[in-house]
Design a protein around this motif. Structure first.
Motif, PDB file in Angstrom:
ATOM      1  N   TYR A 173       1.028  -1.608  -0.018  1.00 12.26           N
ATOM      2  CA  TYR A 173      -0.099   0.111   0.180  1.00 12.26           C
ATOM      3  C   TYR A 173       0.663   1.387  -0.153  1.00 12.26           C
ATOM      4  N   ARG A 174       1.852   1.518   0.652  1.00 17.05           N
ATOM      5  CA  ARG A 174       2.784   2.444   0.727  1.00 17.05           C
ATOM      6  C   ARG A 174       3.450   2.619  -0.758  1.00 17.05           C
TER       7      ARG A 174
ATOM      8  N   LYS B  16       2.919   6.321  -3.451  1.00 16.47           N
ATOM      9  CA  LYS B  16       4.456   6.675  -3.970  1.00 16.47           C
ATOM     10  C   LYS B  16       3.919   6.543  -5.458  1.00 16.47           C
ATOM     11  N   ASP B  17       3.908   4.929  -5.780  1.00 20.82           N
ATOM     12  CA  ASP B  17       4.127   5.243  -7.428  1.00 20.82           C
ATOM     13  C   ASP B  17       2.715   4.874  -8.671  1.00 20.82           C
ATOM     14  N   ASP B  18       1.703   5.603  -7.729  1.00 20.28           N
ATOM     15  CA  ASP B  18       0.544   5.308  -8.163  1.00 20.28           C
ATOM     16  C   ASP B  18       0.074   7.050  -8.275  1.00 20.28           C
ATOM     17  N   VAL B  19      -0.359   7.623  -6.725  1.00 18.89           N
ATOM     18  CA  VAL B  19      -0.655   8.708  -6.175  1.00 18.89           C
ATOM     19  C   VAL B  19      -0.436   9.746  -5.806  1.00 18.89           C
ATOM     20  N   PHE B  20       0.999   9.155  -5.977  1.00 18.74           N
ATOM     21  CA  PHE B  20       2.215  10.728  -6.212  1.00 18.74           C
ATOM     22  C   PHE B  20       2.558  11.177  -7.022  1.00 18.74           C
ATOM     23  N   PRO B  21       1.963  10.526  -8.333  1.00 19.24           N
ATOM     24  CA  PRO B  21       1.983  11.107  -9.699  1.00 19.24           C
ATOM     25  C   PRO B  21       0.956  11.018 -10.632  1.00 19.24           C
ATOM     26  N   LEU B  22      -0.342  10.434  -9.999  1.00 20.77           N
ATOM     27  CA  LEU B  22      -1.295  11.384 -10.291  1.00 20.77           C
ATOM     28  C   LEU B  22      -1.606  12.696  -9.648  1.00 20.77           C
TER      29      LEU B  22
ATOM     30  N   MET C 278       5.397  19.385  -4.700  1.00 19.37           N
ATOM     31  CA  MET C 278       5.095  18.276  -4.032  1.00 19.37           C
ATOM     32  C   MET C 278       6.678  17.981  -2.955  1.00 19.37           C
ATOM     33  N   SER C 279       6.987  18.810  -2.374  1.00 24.52           N
ATOM     34  CA  SER C 279       8.309  18.585  -1.873  1.00 24.52           C
ATOM     35  C   SER C 279       7.762  19.254  -0.709  1.00 24.52           C
ATOM     36  N   ARG C 280       6.321  19.441  -0.462  1.00 24.86           N
ATOM     37  CA  ARG C 280       5.881  19.573   0.626  1.00 24.86           C
ATOM     38  C   ARG C 280       4.543  18.308   1.296  1.00 24.86           C
ATOM     39  N   ARG C 281       4.583  17.096   1.003  1.00 21.22           N
ATOM     40  CA  ARG C 281       4.185  16.607   1.525  1.00 21.22           C
ATOM     41  C   ARG C 281       4.081  16.399   2.716  1.00 21.22           C
TER      42      ARG C 281
ATOM     43  N   LEU D  43       9.912   5.118   9.354  1.00 16.67           N
ATOM     44  CA  LEU D  43      10.912   3.923   9.046  1.00 16.67           C
ATOM     45  C   LEU D  43      11.448   3.542   7.704  1.00 16.67           C
ATOM     46  N   HIS D  44      10.333   3.204   6.586  1.00 19.12           N
ATOM     47  CA  HIS D  44      11.102   2.630   5.725  1.00 19.12           C
ATOM     48  C   HIS D  44      11.231   3.302   4.368  1.00 19.12           C
ATOM     49  N   ASP D  45      10.951   4.819   4.575  1.00 17.13           N
ATOM     50  CA  ASP D  45      10.802   5.792   3.755  1.00 17.13           C
ATOM     51  C   ASP D  45      10.525   6.897   3.739  1.00 17.13           C
ATOM     52  N   PRO D  46      11.494   7.466   5.203  1.00 19.72           N
ATOM     53  CA  PRO D  46      10.989   8.589   5.451  1.00 19.72           C
ATOM     54  C   PRO D  46      11.267  10.185   4.463  1.00 19.72           C
ATOM     55  N   SER D  47      11.475   9.919   3.679  1.00 21.00           N
ATOM     56  CA  SER D  47      11.436  11.053   2.472  1.00 21.00           C
ATOM     57  C   SER D  47       9.646  10.984   1.729  1.00 21.00           C
TER      58      SER D  47
END
Length: 306
Positions: free
Chosen positions: A141-142, A146-152, A161-164, A181-185
């Motif tokens: 789900y993460r 990241k891969d589907d919602v962010f690009p949309l 998108m630098s301020r999410r 923990l696994h993808d903090p940025s």
């Protein structure tokens, strides 16, 4: 807040026609169906645009993403407009609501998508007949976010998108810890309400130790908010206290372990809200969280331990 009329159907009372009922529709909102490529499922994504969005085509806005959108999306939208006061109170932002998998019940979808392992609480029954209870697909789900919602969002809206900013409550708060923990940025700010660290006998502590073993920094701003009743209380007659689970103690310990690493980019706080329990604290989480992450021109809320 105004409405956009959407006719439903005409009806009669005592044989006399009644004007067609209209649905209440939130202005400046959209619903999109997004396919999660790695999960093979579709999810609805709700989007709310700031009141002045159309008048400022050259302006970009920070983006707030919230889980459990069926409940949280209209609540956050209303609170944000009340607090914002044209930027004086809090900064305007694009709100993205992460709803549940199409065809799944909210309970079924969130149990599966927001939890890190498949060892959920024992004795649960599925609210979807013929389908077993599932947990443990937080990583997938993460990746969907990241891969589907962010690009949309980046492709279709005036989004900075630098301020999410991430918002999640209960299992949604646990999912927030997973991403931290696994993808903090993935997010610049994490607003985590009552994270369910009791899940799978506190497995998130072991996952934290593993994830941070070789990490030199954890660049993120984190605000954890809980209700003061989210701990076993001395007054056993007060049913608002947790019976056994010390969510306050668990989250204070979790954040203290993060802080003990002395990561230069990590800024984390835990606060408790008097008079609130696990179910009632969410509106306060939103109010405090927006003031913390997106302060306006007036003096802002600052997170201090409580």
């Amino acid at each position: 807040m105004s409405t956009t009329p959407v006719p439903v159907h005409a009806s009669t009372v005592a044989g006399v026609p009644v004007e067609a009922v209209q649905r209440y529709v939130l202005d400046d909102t959209e619903v999109r169906t997004v396919h999660a490529r790695n999960l093979g499922r579709d999810y609805q994504v709700f989007v709310s645009l700031p009141p002045d969005y159309a008048a400022h085509p050259d302006r970009t806005y920070p983006v707030m993403f919230v889980t459990d959108a069926n409940y949280a999306f209209p609540l956050i939208r209303s609170i944000a407009r009340r607090l914002g006061d044209h930027g004086d109170g809090t900064e305007d932002f694009i709100l993205v609501g992460l709803s549940y998998a199409v065809g799944d019940t909210p309970v079924y979808s969130r149990r599966r998508d927001y939890t890190p392992t498949n060892h959920g609480p024992s004795g649960l029954t599925s609210d979807m007949p013929g389908r077993p209870v599932l947990h443990g697909e937080a990583e997938g789900y993460r990746a969907f976010i990241k891969d589907d919602v962010f690009p949309l969002i980046a492709a279709n809206y005036h989004a900075d998108m630098s301020r999410r900013i991430y918002v999640g409550h209960s299992y949604g708060g646990l999912l927030g810890y997973e991403m931290l923990l696994h993808d903090p940025s993935m997010f610049s700010h994490y607003i985590l309400g009552s994270p369910s660290l009791q899940f799978d006998h506190g497995v998130e502590f072991a996952r934290m130790h593993e994830a941070l073993a070789a990490r030199k920094d954890l660049p993120a701003n984190v605000l954890v908010v809980l209700g003061a009743f989210e701990t076993p209380g001395k007054d056993k007659a007060d049913r608002r206290y947790n019976r056994e689970t010390d969510m306050i103690g668990d989250n204070r310990r979790f954040v203290a372990e993060l802080q003990a690493k002395h990561y230069p980019g990590l800024h984390a706080s835990v606060i408790t809200v008097p008079g609130e329990d696990h179910l009632t604290v969410f509106p306060v989480i939103i109010t405090r969280g927006i003031q913390w992450a997106l302060p306006g021109k007036r003096p802002a809320f600052t997170a201090t331990g409580g």
